[in-house]
Motif scaffolding. Structure first.
Motif, PDB file in Angstrom:
ATOM      1  N   GLY A  23       0.833  -1.189   0.000  1.00 59.27           N
ATOM      2  CA  GLY A  23       0.000   0.000   0.000  1.00 59.27           C
ATOM      3  C   GLY A  23       0.875   1.250   0.000  1.00 59.27           C
ATOM      4  O   GLY A  23       2.101   1.166   0.175  1.00 59.27           O
ATOM      5  N   ASP A  24       0.276   2.412  -0.155  1.00 56.30           N
ATOM      6  CA  ASP A  24       1.042   3.656  -0.271  1.00 56.30           C
ATOM      7  C   ASP A  24       1.939   3.911   0.941  1.00 56.30           C
ATOM      8  O   ASP A  24       3.134   4.176   0.788  1.00 56.30           O
ATOM      9  CB  ASP A  24       0.115   4.855  -0.486  1.00 56.30           C
ATOM     10  N   GLU A  26       6.023   3.668   1.331  1.00 56.15           N
ATOM     11  CA  GLU A  26       6.779   4.833   1.804  1.00 56.15           C
ATOM     12  C   GLU A  26       7.700   4.449   2.961  1.00 56.15           C
ATOM     13  O   GLU A  26       8.855   4.887   3.036  1.00 56.15           O
ATOM     14  CB  GLU A  26       5.789   5.917   2.236  1.00 56.15           C
ATOM     15  N   ILE A  27       7.207   3.617   3.857  1.00 62.16           N
ATOM     16  CA  ILE A  27       8.018   3.154   4.993  1.00 62.16           C
ATOM     17  C   ILE A  27       9.132   2.240   4.494  1.00 62.16           C
ATOM     18  O   ILE A  27      10.305   2.416   4.844  1.00 62.16           O
ATOM     19  CB  ILE A  27       7.125   2.445   6.027  1.00 62.16           C
ATOM     20  N   MET A  28       8.767   1.259   3.655  1.00 64.34           N
ATOM     21  CA  MET A  28       9.780   0.321   3.156  1.00 64.34           C
ATOM     22  C   MET A  28      10.845   1.038   2.339  1.00 64.34           C
ATOM     23  O   MET A  28      12.017   0.669   2.396  1.00 64.34           O
ATOM     24  CB  MET A  28       9.124  -0.788   2.325  1.00 64.34           C
ATOM     25  N   ASP A  29      10.462   2.072   1.593  1.00 68.28           N
ATOM     26  CA  ASP A  29      11.438   2.832   0.807  1.00 68.28           C
ATOM     27  C   ASP A  29      12.560   3.358   1.687  1.00 68.28           C
ATOM     28  O   ASP A  29      13.728   3.307   1.314  1.00 68.28           O
ATOM     29  CB  ASP A  29      10.746   3.981   0.075  1.00 68.28           C
ATOM     30  N   ARG A  30      12.231   3.831   2.863  1.00 69.56           N
ATOM     31  CA  ARG A  30      13.261   4.349   3.770  1.00 69.56           C
ATOM     32  C   ARG A  30      14.184   3.239   4.257  1.00 69.56           C
ATOM     33  O   ARG A  30      15.398   3.402   4.279  1.00 69.56           O
ATOM     34  CB  ARG A  30      12.612   5.091   4.926  1.00 69.56           C
ATOM     35  N   TYR A  31      13.609   2.103   4.626  1.00 65.18           N
ATOM     36  CA  TYR A  31      14.468   0.995   5.076  1.00 65.18           C
ATOM     37  C   TYR A  31      15.365   0.506   3.942  1.00 65.18           C
ATOM     38  O   TYR A  31      16.539   0.205   4.157  1.00 65.18           O
ATOM     39  CB  TYR A  31      13.621  -0.157   5.630  1.00 65.18           C
ATOM     40  N   TRP A  32      14.839   0.428   2.734  1.00 68.57           N
ATOM     41  CA  TRP A  32      15.654  -0.010   1.608  1.00 68.57           C
ATOM     42  C   TRP A  32      16.731   1.011   1.265  1.00 68.57           C
ATOM     43  O   TRP A  32      17.874   0.661   1.023  1.00 68.57           O
ATOM     44  CB  TRP A  32      14.768  -0.273   0.388  1.00 68.57           C
ATOM     45  N   THR A  65       1.596   1.377  13.668  1.00 67.08           N
ATOM     46  CA  THR A  65       0.675   0.316  13.266  1.00 67.08           C
ATOM     47  C   THR A  65       1.109  -0.327  11.949  1.00 67.08           C
ATOM     48  O   THR A  65       1.189  -1.553  11.836  1.00 67.08           O
ATOM     49  CB  THR A  65      -0.760   0.859  13.135  1.00 67.08           C
ATOM     50  N   VAL A  66       1.411   0.491  10.955  1.00 65.55           N
ATOM     51  CA  VAL A  66       1.796  -0.043   9.645  1.00 65.55           C
ATOM     52  C   VAL A  66       3.139  -0.762   9.725  1.00 65.55           C
ATOM     53  O   VAL A  66       3.325  -1.817   9.106  1.00 65.55           O
ATOM     54  CB  VAL A  66       1.802   1.077   8.578  1.00 65.55           C
ATOM     55  N   THR A  67       4.065  -0.252  10.512  1.00 63.22           N
ATOM     56  CA  THR A  67       5.361  -0.913  10.676  1.00 63.22           C
ATOM     57  C   THR A  67       5.189  -2.276  11.337  1.00 63.22           C
ATOM     58  O   THR A  67       5.815  -3.262  10.926  1.00 63.22           O
ATOM     59  CB  THR A  67       6.316  -0.018  11.506  1.00 63.22           C
ATOM     60  N   THR A  68       4.330  -2.351  12.334  1.00 59.63           N
ATOM     61  CA  THR A  68       4.042  -3.629  12.989  1.00 59.63           C
ATOM     62  C   THR A  68       3.421  -4.614  12.006  1.00 59.63           C
ATOM     63  O   THR A  68       3.775  -5.800  11.985  1.00 59.63           O
ATOM     64  CB  THR A  68       3.126  -3.418  14.210  1.00 59.63           C
ATOM     65  N   ILE A  69       2.530  -4.136  11.160  1.00 54.23           N
ATOM     66  CA  ILE A  69       1.922  -4.979  10.126  1.00 54.23           C
ATOM     67  C   ILE A  69       3.000  -5.483   9.167  1.00 54.23           C
ATOM     68  O   ILE A  69       3.025  -6.669   8.808  1.00 54.23           O
ATOM     69  CB  ILE A  69       0.804  -4.217   9.387  1.00 54.23           C
TER      70      ILE A  69
END
Length: 122
Positions: free
Chosen positions: A5-6, A10-16, A44-48
């Motif tokens: 999802g958006d 966005e969160i994964m982009d930072r980790y990558w 919440t989204v990071t935990t998911i």
């Protein structure tokens, strides 16, 4: 594998991009440089993402520190594999995919095929 999802993307982009462990606070602060997002929403989204297997985590004192479980390239390859699996005619799907590539991408595909091509038996 389903597409992120958006906010997940966005969160994964930072980790990558960062290629290092980071806290939710670091992610929130970076996203908030561009737009407002609530700390609780990112938590919440990071935990998911962790429960889905996209992130690993470890305790650092009282906070969780997260890290990407795999590279962006592994994620993209899994999406492509799922796309092929959705077709009843994989060769036709591959042909349509290759037709969408530009010259640089086709050259990279040729190089990748040379790398993984079976070598003749001696």
């Amino acid at each position: 594998m389903r597409r992120l999802g958006d906010l997940e993307a966005e969160i994964m982009d930072r980790y990558w991009r960062w290629n290092r462990p980071a806290t939710v606070r670091e992610i929130v602060d970076d996203i908030n440089r561009h737009r407002d997002v609530a700390y609780t929403t990112v938590t919440t989204v990071t935990t998911i993402l962790f429960h889905k297997g996209y992130l690993t985590r470890a305790r650092d004192g009282r906070v969780w520190v997260y890290r990407a479980a795999a590279t962006r390239e592994i994620y993209a390859a899994a999406l492509m594999e799922d796309g092929l699996a959705a077709s009843e005619d994989r060769p036709a799907a591959l042909l349509r995919f290759v037709e969408c590539l530009d010259e640089r991408e086709r050259a990279a595909l040729h190089q990748a095929l040379r790398v993984v091509a079976p070598r003749p038996a001696d």
